[in-house]
Design an enzyme around this catalytic site. Sequence first.
Site, PDB file in Angstrom:
ATOM      1  N   SER A 292       0.832  -1.211   0.000  1.00 27.77           N
ATOM      2  CA  SER A 292       0.000   0.000   0.000  1.00 27.77           C
ATOM      3  C   SER A 292       0.863   1.257   0.000  1.00 27.77           C
ATOM      4  O   SER A 292       0.540   2.254  -0.642  1.00 27.77           O
ATOM      5  CB  SER A 292      -0.902   0.006   1.242  1.00 27.77           C
ATOM      6  OG  SER A 292      -1.855  -1.019   1.144  1.00 27.77           O
TER       7      SER A 292
ATOM      8  N   TRP B 187       3.920 -10.052  -6.420  1.00 25.00           N
ATOM      9  CA  TRP B 187       2.504  -9.988  -6.830  1.00 25.00           C
ATOM     10  C   TRP B 187       2.333  -9.421  -8.230  1.00 25.00           C
ATOM     11  O   TRP B 187       1.472  -8.577  -8.476  1.00 25.00           O
ATOM     12  CB  TRP B 187       1.678  -9.182  -5.803  1.00 25.00           C
ATOM     13  CG  TRP B 187       1.599  -9.892  -4.500  1.00 25.00           C
ATOM     14  CD1 TRP B 187       2.266  -9.569  -3.350  1.00 25.00           C
ATOM     15  CD2 TRP B 187       0.842 -11.072  -4.214  1.00 25.00           C
ATOM     16  NE1 TRP B 187       1.975 -10.495  -2.378  1.00 25.00           N
ATOM     17  CE2 TRP B 187       1.107 -11.418  -2.881  1.00 25.00           C
ATOM     18  CE3 TRP B 187      -0.017 -11.875  -4.971  1.00 25.00           C
ATOM     19  CZ2 TRP B 187       0.540 -12.538  -2.273  1.00 25.00           C
ATOM     20  CZ3 TRP B 187      -0.588 -12.980  -4.364  1.00 25.00           C
ATOM     21  CH2 TRP B 187      -0.311 -13.295  -3.034  1.00 25.00           C
TER      22      TRP B 187
ATOM     23  N   THR C 236       0.900  -9.687 -11.603  1.00 22.79           N
ATOM     24  CA  THR C 236      -0.093 -10.407 -12.404  1.00 22.79           C
ATOM     25  C   THR C 236       0.490 -10.677 -13.786  1.00 22.79           C
ATOM     26  O   THR C 236       1.053  -9.773 -14.406  1.00 22.79           O
ATOM     27  CB  THR C 236      -1.381  -9.561 -12.533  1.00 22.79           C
ATOM     28  OG1 THR C 236      -1.910  -9.371 -11.235  1.00 22.79           O
ATOM     29  CG2 THR C 236      -2.409 -10.253 -13.419  1.00 22.79           C
TER      30      THR C 236
ATOM     31  N   ASP D 181      -5.487   4.539 -11.675  1.00 23.27           N
ATOM     32  CA  ASP D 181      -6.849   5.085 -11.781  1.00 23.27           C
ATOM     33  C   ASP D 181      -7.632   4.321 -12.851  1.00 23.27           C
ATOM     34  O   ASP D 181      -8.791   3.953 -12.646  1.00 23.27           O
ATOM     35  CB  ASP D 181      -6.824   6.579 -12.118  1.00 23.27           C
ATOM     36  CG  ASP D 181      -6.377   7.438 -10.928  1.00 23.27           C
ATOM     37  OD1 ASP D 181      -6.388   6.937  -9.796  1.00 23.27           O
ATOM     38  OD2 ASP D 181      -6.024   8.609 -11.156  1.00 23.27           O
TER      39      ASP D 181
ATOM     40  N   ILE E  89     -27.310 -18.758   0.198  1.00 19.80           N
ATOM     41  CA  ILE E  89     -28.564 -19.171  -0.453  1.00 19.80           C
ATOM     42  C   ILE E  89     -28.445 -20.611  -0.957  1.00 19.80           C
ATOM     43  O   ILE E  89     -29.396 -21.395  -0.858  1.00 19.80           O
ATOM     44  CB  ILE E  89     -28.916 -18.201  -1.609  1.00 19.80           C
ATOM     45  CG1 ILE E  89     -29.351 -16.849  -1.034  1.00 19.80           C
ATOM     46  CG2 ILE E  89     -30.007 -18.784  -2.519  1.00 19.80           C
ATOM     47  CD1 ILE E  89     -29.511 -15.739  -2.062  1.00 19.80           C
TER      48      ILE E  89
ATOM     49  N   GLU F   3      -4.726  -3.675  -6.692  1.00 17.80           N
ATOM     50  CA  GLU F   3      -4.847  -2.322  -7.262  1.00 17.80           C
ATOM     51  C   GLU F   3      -5.362  -1.314  -6.220  1.00 17.80           C
ATOM     52  O   GLU F   3      -6.116  -0.398  -6.530  1.00 17.80           O
ATOM     53  CB  GLU F   3      -5.680  -2.350  -8.544  1.00 17.80           C
ATOM     54  CG  GLU F   3      -5.015  -3.277  -9.570  1.00 17.80           C
ATOM     55  CD  GLU F   3      -5.383  -3.036 -10.994  1.00 17.80           C
ATOM     56  OE1 GLU F   3      -5.813  -1.929 -11.314  1.00 17.80           O
ATOM     57  OE2 GLU F   3      -5.219  -3.979 -11.795  1.00 17.80           O
TER      58      GLU F   3
HETATM   59  N1  CAA Z   1      -2.777  10.463 -10.358  1.00 10.87           N
HETATM   60  C1  CAA Z   1      -1.713  11.294 -10.563  1.00 10.87           C
HETATM   61  N2  CAA Z   1      -0.872  11.658  -9.576  1.00 10.87           N
HETATM   62  C2  CAA Z   1      -1.106  11.182  -8.339  1.00 10.87           C
HETATM   63  C3  CAA Z   1      -2.190  10.317  -8.060  1.00 10.87           C
HETATM   64  C4  CAA Z   1      -3.044   9.948  -9.130  1.00 10.87           C
HETATM   65  N3  CAA Z   1      -4.086   9.128  -8.945  1.00 10.87           N
HETATM   66  N4  CAA Z   1      -2.174  10.002  -6.740  1.00 10.87           N
HETATM   67  C5  CAA Z   1      -1.124  10.639  -6.209  1.00 10.87           C
HETATM   68  N5  CAA Z   1      -0.485  11.352  -7.184  1.00 10.87           N
HETATM   69  C6  CAA Z   1       0.692  12.220  -7.018  1.00 10.87           C
HETATM   70  C7  CAA Z   1       0.408  13.327  -6.005  1.00 10.87           C
HETATM   71  O1  CAA Z   1      -0.201  14.438  -6.629  1.00 10.87           O
HETATM   72  C8  CAA Z   1       1.795  13.629  -5.493  1.00 10.87           C
HETATM   73  O2  CAA Z   1       2.460  14.454  -6.425  1.00 10.87           O
HETATM   74  P1  CAA Z   1       3.488  15.637  -5.941  1.00 10.87           P
HETATM   75  O3  CAA Z   1       4.569  14.948  -5.206  1.00 10.87           O
HETATM   76  O4  CAA Z   1       3.929  16.289  -7.207  1.00 10.87           O
HETATM   77  O5  CAA Z   1       2.694  16.555  -5.084  1.00 10.87           O
HETATM   78  C9  CAA Z   1       2.477  12.271  -5.519  1.00 10.87           C
HETATM   79  O6  CAA Z   1       1.760  11.475  -6.437  1.00 10.87           O
HETATM   80  C10 CAA Z   1       2.484  11.588  -4.159  1.00 10.87           C
HETATM   81  O7  CAA Z   1       1.140  11.499  -3.721  1.00 10.87           O
HETATM   82  P2  CAA Z   1       0.784  11.203  -2.188  1.00 10.87           P
HETATM   83  O8  CAA Z   1       1.538  12.150  -1.300  1.00 10.87           O
HETATM   84  O9  CAA Z   1      -0.697  11.175  -2.070  1.00 10.87           O
HETATM   85  O10 CAA Z   1       1.430   9.750  -1.999  1.00 10.87           O
HETATM   86  P3  CAA Z   1       1.351   8.744  -0.807  1.00 10.87           P
HETATM   87  O11 CAA Z   1       2.701   8.177  -0.626  1.00 10.87           O
HETATM   88  O12 CAA Z   1       0.668   9.351   0.368  1.00 10.87           O
HETATM   89  O13 CAA Z   1       0.463   7.542  -1.417  1.00 10.87           O
HETATM   90  C11 CAA Z   1      -1.521   6.311  -1.924  1.00 10.87           C
HETATM   91  C12 CAA Z   1      -0.828   7.694  -1.831  1.00 10.87           C
HETATM   92  C13 CAA Z   1      -2.909   6.628  -2.452  1.00 10.87           C
HETATM   93  C14 CAA Z   1      -1.628   5.641  -0.592  1.00 10.87           C
HETATM   94  C15 CAA Z   1      -0.766   5.442  -2.944  1.00 10.87           C
HETATM   95  O14 CAA Z   1       0.501   5.065  -2.434  1.00 10.87           O
HETATM   96  C16 CAA Z   1      -1.528   4.181  -3.338  1.00 10.87           C
HETATM   97  O15 CAA Z   1      -2.426   4.242  -4.181  1.00 10.87           O
HETATM   98  N6  CAA Z   1      -1.158   3.038  -2.753  1.00 10.87           N
HETATM   99  C17 CAA Z   1      -1.722   1.726  -3.190  1.00 10.87           C
HETATM  100  C18 CAA Z   1      -0.853   1.136  -4.257  1.00 10.87           C
HETATM  101  C19 CAA Z   1      -1.573   0.086  -5.046  1.00 10.87           C
HETATM  102  O16 CAA Z   1      -2.706   0.260  -5.470  1.00 10.87           O
HETATM  103  N7  CAA Z   1      -0.868  -1.012  -5.291  1.00 10.87           N
HETATM  104  C20 CAA Z   1      -1.386  -2.085  -6.113  1.00 10.87           C
HETATM  105  C21 CAA Z   1      -0.358  -2.395  -7.174  1.00 10.87           C
HETATM  106  S1  CAA Z   1      -0.909  -3.178  -8.646  1.00 10.87           S
HETATM  107  C22 CAA Z   1      -1.403  -4.714  -8.202  1.00 10.87           C
HETATM  108  O17 CAA Z   1      -2.244  -4.825  -7.390  1.00 10.87           O
HETATM  109  C23 CAA Z   1      -0.820  -5.924  -8.864  1.00 10.87           C
HETATM  110  C24 CAA Z   1      -1.387  -6.282 -10.164  1.00 10.87           C
HETATM  111  O18 CAA Z   1      -0.645  -6.762 -11.017  1.00 10.87           O
HETATM  112  C25 CAA Z   1      -2.833  -6.148 -10.459  1.00 10.87           C
END
Ligand code: CAA
Length: 398
Positions: free
Chosen positions: A143, A169, A171, A253, A354, A380
Amino acid sequence: MVATHDLNDQALTLALTDEHRMLRDAVRDFAQKEIVPIAAEYDESGDFPLDTIRKMGEMGLMGIEVPEEYGGAGMDALSYVLTMIEVAKADASHSTIVSVNNSLYCHGLMKFGTEEQKQRFLVPVASGEKIGAYSLTEPMSGSDAGTMQSRAVLNDAGTHYRINGRKSWVTSGPVADYIILFTLTEPEQKHKGVSAFMIDTSLPGFIRGKKEPKLGIRASATSEIIFEDYDCPVENLLGKPGDGFKIAMTVLDAGRIGIAAQALGIAEAAYEASIQYAREREAFGGPIGQFQMIQQKIADMKTRIEASRLLIYNAVLAKERAKKDGGRYTLEASMAKLFASETATYVTDEAVQIHGGMGYSKEVPVERYYRDARITRIYEGTSEIQRVVIARNELGLR
Ligand code: CAA
């Protein structure tokens, strides 16, 4: 982060065109005829369903939103969602493979790749000839995605990055031809030091690690991947050095809408099986569907399924808007993923209930739906992370 769209200020205007209906019907027909009959067997063996994935490639389903000149089908975000729902309804494993190929790999390259990178890495994957993957997670970084330990170091000549480290992990990791890899080039800069690379898995120094023995989506191969002095040419850097974290988040996203659609497909399959069972199974002198406790379950399952669909369609609209105005749809994608994944685990759990004892048996697919649904709340971005994303958007926090 800031809220991208005010949901209070817009009506949902999404209409299925004749093309959407034709696509949905064609995918449904294929999935029901070719995937449903093999789903249980592949779930049991854990083998990768290469033949059906290849056929889906021929149908244009491995690069749905990729323009035709880059090997894709040139369709829209709604087409992708409709496809994911139908494939997931037949088998979640297949839909995981479709999802990563489309919305993590192809979407990432379309948005951030150079023309040369698109020609080399996108065309063969969008056309279904090769398989793509996305690698962000590490054993000690899930995360909290910015805290990775793998490294890419530029050589003195400035021609190659030498990559070392272990990712987990992944995929399609055991089969992927190409992977979008996120790794640190400037470790002291934390997330601003993450860079993205296009990895050709046939090059020396790329090693496929242990395959994960999973609870569900067992035919979607998942593994560790290891880099040991892997030399990646500088031209395979995706975006600029330090762009990696933003690329990873932007691509997620899109991925989260795909997982929401997958969750909806699994929920629909479990729901339809429950309706049929409630009509046919008799107890206390009649079909169990006549009992209010079953009816309450059916009503709640159906309502949550349709609410999920609306949130997914809302995210599709936001994604299409973003294609035009360059904005983000983070909030909409996270809400859809959160609600649809929690709906899928709820609906599949009630479907088992069910079905009673039969729901616990491998003789009917409901137990597989129950196991498969569980991952949608984890990968994700967990449900907890989706709530963080949504709340930060609403509160204007970072
Ligand atoms: N789009 C664009 N930019 C984004 C963004 C987004 N959705 N989310 C964050 N950012 C940018 C921010 O604007 C910020 O930019 P600046 O430094 O220029 O200001 C930068 O990224 C850092 O953002 P945060 O400070 O919010 O970062 P954070 O360290 O606090 O993390 C979080 C935020 C939402 C927790 C993120 O780490 C997250 O989504 N974690 C989960 C990761 C995840 O989903 N992993 C799954 C991997 S894929 C998988 O599952 C395997 C597979 O093969 C399917």
